[in-house]
Enzyme design. Sequence first.
Site, PDB file in Angstrom:
ATOM      1  N   CYS A  94       0.824  -1.191   0.000  1.00 47.17           N
ATOM      2  CA  CYS A  94       0.000   0.000   0.000  1.00 47.17           C
ATOM      3  C   CYS A  94       0.868   1.255   0.000  1.00 47.17           C
ATOM      4  O   CYS A  94       2.008   1.253   0.471  1.00 47.17           O
ATOM      5  CB  CYS A  94      -0.906  -0.012   1.235  1.00 47.17           C
ATOM      6  SG  CYS A  94      -2.115   1.337   1.273  1.00 47.17           S
ATOM      7  N   ASP A  96       0.363   3.670   1.834  1.00 48.26           N
ATOM      8  CA  ASP A  96       0.293   4.190   3.197  1.00 48.26           C
ATOM      9  C   ASP A  96       1.700   4.511   3.721  1.00 48.26           C
ATOM     10  O   ASP A  96       2.606   3.678   3.633  1.00 48.26           O
ATOM     11  CB  ASP A  96      -0.381   3.139   4.098  1.00 48.26           C
ATOM     12  CG  ASP A  96      -0.798   3.702   5.442  1.00 48.26           C
ATOM     13  OD1 ASP A  96       0.077   4.220   6.155  1.00 48.26           O
ATOM     14  OD2 ASP A  96      -1.993   3.610   5.788  1.00 48.26           O
ATOM     15  N   ARG A  98       2.804   4.583   6.580  1.00 50.03           N
ATOM     16  CA  ARG A  98       3.209   3.770   7.730  1.00 50.03           C
ATOM     17  C   ARG A  98       3.660   2.375   7.326  1.00 50.03           C
ATOM     18  O   ARG A  98       4.066   1.576   8.176  1.00 50.03           O
ATOM     19  CB  ARG A  98       2.033   3.664   8.715  1.00 50.03           C
ATOM     20  CG  ARG A  98       1.536   5.000   9.236  1.00 50.03           C
ATOM     21  CD  ARG A  98       0.156   4.901   9.860  1.00 50.03           C
ATOM     22  NE  ARG A  98      -0.874   4.599   8.871  1.00 50.03           N
ATOM     23  CZ  ARG A  98      -2.167   4.524   9.143  1.00 50.03           C
ATOM     24  NH1 ARG A  98      -2.581   4.728  10.391  1.00 50.03           N
ATOM     25  NH2 ARG A  98      -3.043   4.251   8.196  1.00 50.03           N
ATOM     26  N   HIS A 154      -2.222  -4.556   5.224  1.00 47.36           N
ATOM     27  CA  HIS A 154      -1.867  -3.991   6.525  1.00 47.36           C
ATOM     28  C   HIS A 154      -3.111  -3.543   7.284  1.00 47.36           C
ATOM     29  O   HIS A 154      -4.205  -3.398   6.720  1.00 47.36           O
ATOM     30  CB  HIS A 154      -0.912  -2.809   6.351  1.00 47.36           C
ATOM     31  CG  HIS A 154      -1.549  -1.607   5.719  1.00 47.36           C
ATOM     32  ND1 HIS A 154      -2.102  -0.583   6.448  1.00 47.36           N
ATOM     33  CD2 HIS A 154      -1.715  -1.262   4.411  1.00 47.36           C
ATOM     34  CE1 HIS A 154      -2.571   0.335   5.630  1.00 47.36           C
ATOM     35  NE2 HIS A 154      -2.361  -0.044   4.385  1.00 47.36           N
ATOM     36  N   CYS A 157      -6.217   0.137   7.032  1.00 54.02           N
ATOM     37  CA  CYS A 157      -6.044   0.546   5.636  1.00 54.02           C
ATOM     38  C   CYS A 157      -7.204   1.446   5.198  1.00 54.02           C
ATOM     39  O   CYS A 157      -8.364   1.034   5.184  1.00 54.02           O
ATOM     40  CB  CYS A 157      -5.976  -0.682   4.733  1.00 54.02           C
ATOM     41  SG  CYS A 157      -5.738  -0.275   2.984  1.00 54.02           S
TER      42      CYS A 157
END
Length: 260
Positions: A94, A96, A98, A154, A157
């Site tokens: 992703c 993302d 993080r 993860h 999300c």
Amino acid sequence: MAEKQYSADVVVEGLRKILISEEVRLDEEVQSKVEKLIAELQGREHHHHPPCDHDAQRLDDGFHFFKTNIFDKNRECFEKLAEAQHPKFLVISCSDSRVSPSVVLNFKPGEAFAGRNIANMVPQFDQLRHTEIGSVIEYAVKELQVDNILIMGHSSCGGIKRLMSLPDQTQTYDFIDEWVKIGLPAKKKVLEEAGDLPCEQQITLCEKESVKNSMGNLLTYPFVRSAVVNGTLTLRGGYYDFVNGDFEQWKMCTKPCHPQ
């Protein structure tokens, strides 16, 4: 060099026609700023960042750390990487902030080819749509001949949360809603099997089920399917829980394999 400059000018001139046109009707202040941006793209106003640009300084500091602590201390490794890359993994994760596979899985430079998108999704094979992620998969399998493709989901999300909330007219997006619909089969399965669970638990289940959905979609790519059937490529799913610091994985096998 002349040809390269000509090509860049053509692109920038096309951009000018899009941004500055009668249809757009930009006010004078906005038009002036757009003209300045176009001039920078053409290289006429290239300059170093001012001292007050803390974000630019963060990038400089980050590179300095990498150069001093990693690059300069591993010159031989980077000299080999300059000649060619031979990664064992393609990791689709992703976007993302993080969830960085190189950090979470401690990949070193050259170990993992990577593709990132909203909710780490892989669409079904289609030469006319989603060619960005398709080209990543094709290059990894055909050119680099990776041994593994890992789809890494993860916790928390946002893309999966949006998928589970569709249809939602309170917020509209130009790209996101159509993209996350790739995961509709995963959503359907979760609602059928766990529709009585709280919303947050459904989202967690869908985060994992979507990984499996993407693994299945990988098999619609002829070159992926061929490599898996021939035993030269393993499809892997993973789930990183950054709330509790856990990582679980599973794989798709063409021969008997032990569960992980």
